[in-house]
Design an enzyme around this catalytic site. Structure first.
Site, PDB file in Angstrom:
ATOM      1  N   HIS A  12      26.414   2.899  20.611  1.00 14.40           N
ATOM      2  CA  HIS A  12      26.624   3.735  19.413  1.00 14.40           C
ATOM      3  C   HIS A  12      26.069   3.023  18.177  1.00 14.40           C
ATOM      4  CE1 HIS A  12      29.336   6.855  17.352  1.00 14.40           C
ATOM      5  NE2 HIS A  12      28.812   6.169  16.348  1.00 14.40           N
ATOM      6  N   HIS A  14      23.457   4.012  14.862  1.00 19.07           N
ATOM      7  CA  HIS A  14      22.586   4.947  14.129  1.00 19.07           C
ATOM      8  C   HIS A  14      21.357   4.162  13.665  1.00 19.07           C
ATOM      9  CE1 HIS A  14      25.792   8.068  13.770  1.00 19.07           C
ATOM     10  NE2 HIS A  14      26.555   6.993  13.914  1.00 19.07           N
ATOM     11  N   HIS A 192      30.562  12.664  17.770  1.00 20.16           N
ATOM     12  CA  HIS A 192      31.556  11.975  16.945  1.00 20.16           C
ATOM     13  C   HIS A 192      32.809  12.849  16.877  1.00 20.16           C
ATOM     14  CE1 HIS A 192      28.227   9.501  15.665  1.00 20.16           C
ATOM     15  NE2 HIS A 192      28.985   8.803  14.832  1.00 20.16           N
ATOM     16  N   GLU A 195      37.212  10.183  14.713  1.00 18.99           N
ATOM     17  CA  GLU A 195      37.002   9.071  13.770  1.00 18.99           C
ATOM     18  C   GLU A 195      37.881   9.380  12.553  1.00 18.99           C
ATOM     19  OE1 GLU A 195      33.098   8.893  11.995  1.00 18.99           O
ATOM     20  OE2 GLU A 195      33.344   6.829  11.282  1.00 18.99           O
ATOM     21  N   ASP A 273      27.914   0.850  15.074  1.00 25.38           N
ATOM     22  CA  ASP A 273      27.766   2.064  14.259  1.00 25.38           C
ATOM     23  C   ASP A 273      26.618   1.924  13.249  1.00 25.38           C
ATOM     24  OD1 ASP A 273      28.567   4.672  13.831  1.00 25.38           O
ATOM     25  OD2 ASP A 273      30.361   4.181  12.680  1.00 25.38           O
ATOM     26  N   ASP A 274      26.857   1.259  12.146  1.00 20.30           N
ATOM     27  CA  ASP A 274      25.853   1.083  11.077  1.00 20.30           C
ATOM     28  C   ASP A 274      25.995  -0.349  10.557  1.00 20.30           C
ATOM     29  OD1 ASP A 274      25.248   4.118  10.781  1.00 20.30           O
ATOM     30  OD2 ASP A 274      27.424   3.994  10.507  1.00 20.30           O
TER      31      ASP A 274
HETATM   32  N1  ADE Z   1      26.503   8.735  10.506  1.00 23.43           N
HETATM   33  C1  ADE Z   1      26.314   7.423  10.386  1.00 23.43           C
HETATM   34  N2  ADE Z   1      27.471   6.765  10.570  1.00 23.43           N
HETATM   35  C2  ADE Z   1      28.413   7.681  10.808  1.00 23.43           C
HETATM   36  C3  ADE Z   1      29.794   7.633  11.084  1.00 23.43           C
HETATM   37  N3  ADE Z   1      30.473   6.487  11.144  1.00 23.43           N
HETATM   38  N4  ADE Z   1      30.461   8.791  11.259  1.00 23.43           N
HETATM   39  C4  ADE Z   1      29.797   9.944  11.200  1.00 23.43           C
HETATM   40  N5  ADE Z   1      28.499  10.056  10.954  1.00 23.43           N
HETATM   41  C5  ADE Z   1      27.798   8.928  10.766  1.00 23.43           C
HETATM   42 ZN    ZN Z   2      28.569   6.791  14.350  1.00 24.97          ZN
END
Ligand code: ADE
Ligand code: ZN
Length: 329
Positions: A12, A14, A192, A195, A273-274
């Site tokens: 996961h 992005h 997703h 969350e 994630d990011d």
């Molecule tokens: N796009 C990038 N990161 C995200 C996240 N944590 N939740 C939803 N969309 C995303």
């Molecule tokens: Zn995500």
């Protein structure tokens, strides 16, 4: 063995969310775009909550204007991942950021991304697969365009379809048409859920979109019957604890439910994630799991085996990654 060099599987990530702030600042300078508002004085990305995070993220994407930028981005992201022991990665990619849903343009972006991925694989051995995502807050009609792009380019690299974006907009079921299209094309599915959206959104993802994996899914912990269902049905959660703590989904690592979910028999995996947005890396995630929950080498091996078994890749790739995990355990 240090946790940094431990081989890892990440499901996961992005792609745009992996862009280091210096990379985005550099592109903004090249293009004479003023993005100063999205950076803190110390150079990191600026946001205080999830809504602001999405705004900062989308502003950063405005300088990713063509295939060449995505080529450079992919190289930068995979270099970082490999440095932290990642040997297999699945990345979310949105046609909305890559040509705005135009199929011809999308193919050009994909060519650039796969060229970078092939070069990275030749350099460090890291394998990358793409999960094409629609963006929830852009609505169900736009999602159909993303699903069409995914279906038309399914193959060795594009193996999955999913959805990210703002979970407070609409319902999972509003996107069923796109998920059905992707499923019929042969793509594997994740979305997703849970969350921000509570346990009900995880149920909706299973019932209305019929996905086999859930991005995050951690709010399922509120609902013991749902936790049992996840465990019984073998649904895999792509948990991203560092992201959840950074965005305030949970107040601390101690409060994160990953260990409780695992102990209840749910298949959990760990991703970033990011990563630069949340000041994390895969090594940081593992270090925090070791420190907070006392997880050790055998826990990490099991975590990575769960991940590669649930990966949206061909069996030859799966076998080869499994061998690498076992060789270094
Ligand atoms: N796009 C990038 N990161 C995200 C996240 N944590 N939740 C939803 N969309 C995303
Ligand atoms: Zn995500």
């Amino acid at each position: 063995m240090s946790l940094k060099s431990l081989p890892k599987v990440e499901l996961h990530l992005h792609l745009e969310g992996g862009a280091p702030p210096a990379f985005i600042r550099g592109l903004a300078q090249e293009k004479n775009v003023d993005l100063s508002g999205i950076f803190e004085a110390n150079g990191s990305y600026r946001f205080e909550n999830f809504t602001q995070f999405l705004r900062t993220y989308e502003a950063a994407c405005t300088v990713l204007t063509g295939p060449e930028e995505f080529y450079r981005l992919t190289k930068a992201v995979l270099e970082q991942s490999a440095e932290h022991g990642v040997i297999y990665s699945e990345t979310f990619l949105s046609p909305d950021f890559c040509g705005g849903g135009d199929l011809t343009a999308w193919r050009e972006y994909l060519d650039a991304i796969t060229r970078a991925a092939d070069e990275a694989e030749r350099g460090t051995g890291i394998v990358l697969k793409g999960i094409i995502t629609c963006i929830r807050h852009l609505g169900p009609e736009q999602a159909k365009t993303a699903a069409l792009c995914a279906a038309e380019t399914m193959g060795d690299f594009v193996t999955g379809f999913g959805m990210g974006g703002d979970e407070s907009v609409g319902h999972q079921g509003d996107y069923a048409y796109s998920f059905d299209m992707a499923r019929e094309a042969g793509l594997r599915l994740t979305t997703h859920a849970g969350e921000w959206g509570g346990a009900a959104s995880v149920r909706a993802a299973l019932d209305d979109l019929r996905v086999e994996r859930i991005g995050h899914g951690v709010q399922a912990i509120e609902d013991p019957a749902l936790v049992d269902r996840l465990a019984e049905d073998g649904i895999v959660l792509e948990t991203c604890p560092g992201s959840n703590v950074a965005l305030g989904v949970f107040p601390s690592w101690d409060a994160h439910p990953i260990a409780r979910l695992r102990d209840a028999g749910v298949k959990v995996t760990v991703s970033t994630d990011d990563p630069p947005f949340f000041h994390t890396t895969m090594s940081d995630e593992y270090d925090n799991l070791a420190e907070t929950f006392g997880w050790e080498a055998e826990d990490f091996l099991a975590l990575n085996k769960t991940a590669i078994e649930a990966a949206f890749c061909d069996d030859t790739t799966r076998e080869s990654i499994l061998k690498k995990l076992e060789a270094q355990s």
